[in-house]
Design an enzyme around this catalytic site. Sequence first.
Site: not given
Length: 159
Positions: A31, A104
């Site tokens: 979105r 990460r």
Amino acid sequence: MLDQVVLIAGVTVLGVLEQAYFSLQVIYARRKYSVSPPSTSGPPGFDRVFRAQANCSEYFPIFITILWVSGLFFSQGLSALCGLLYLYGRYLYFRGYAKSAHGRLAPLYFSAKVLWVLIGFSTLGILGSVCWFYLDLDLTQLASSVLGLTEEGGGSYKG
């Protein structure tokens, strides 16, 4: 019987909830960055969130399998603790990757180490059970005797 698996079951449910959270983050990123399904690429921000979720999903079956084997054959408590550490590491991995690809790495290495510990526990637990059931050999008692931790005597494997 249930008391022997309740901690592992709890960690399993937490893991499933974590996976659901990661999936929801992909929906929110779709979105935010206007990336409609079935597209799997978009702006770098979306790509990082999508890859973080995909990577976590790829490792989840390995984690769940080894968590249960370790919990059943080695130690429920230690396995559950490792499971919680793994889930925390994966959460940090997801959050770090969503911010930057470099973010990460440390959590990835941490969670990989925890998985290796669970694999080690699983291996020891299965080896101990095989020796006990098929060779009538108690590895726990043998190791204690060799290390001088106990006096010679009858022990029993509680695997």
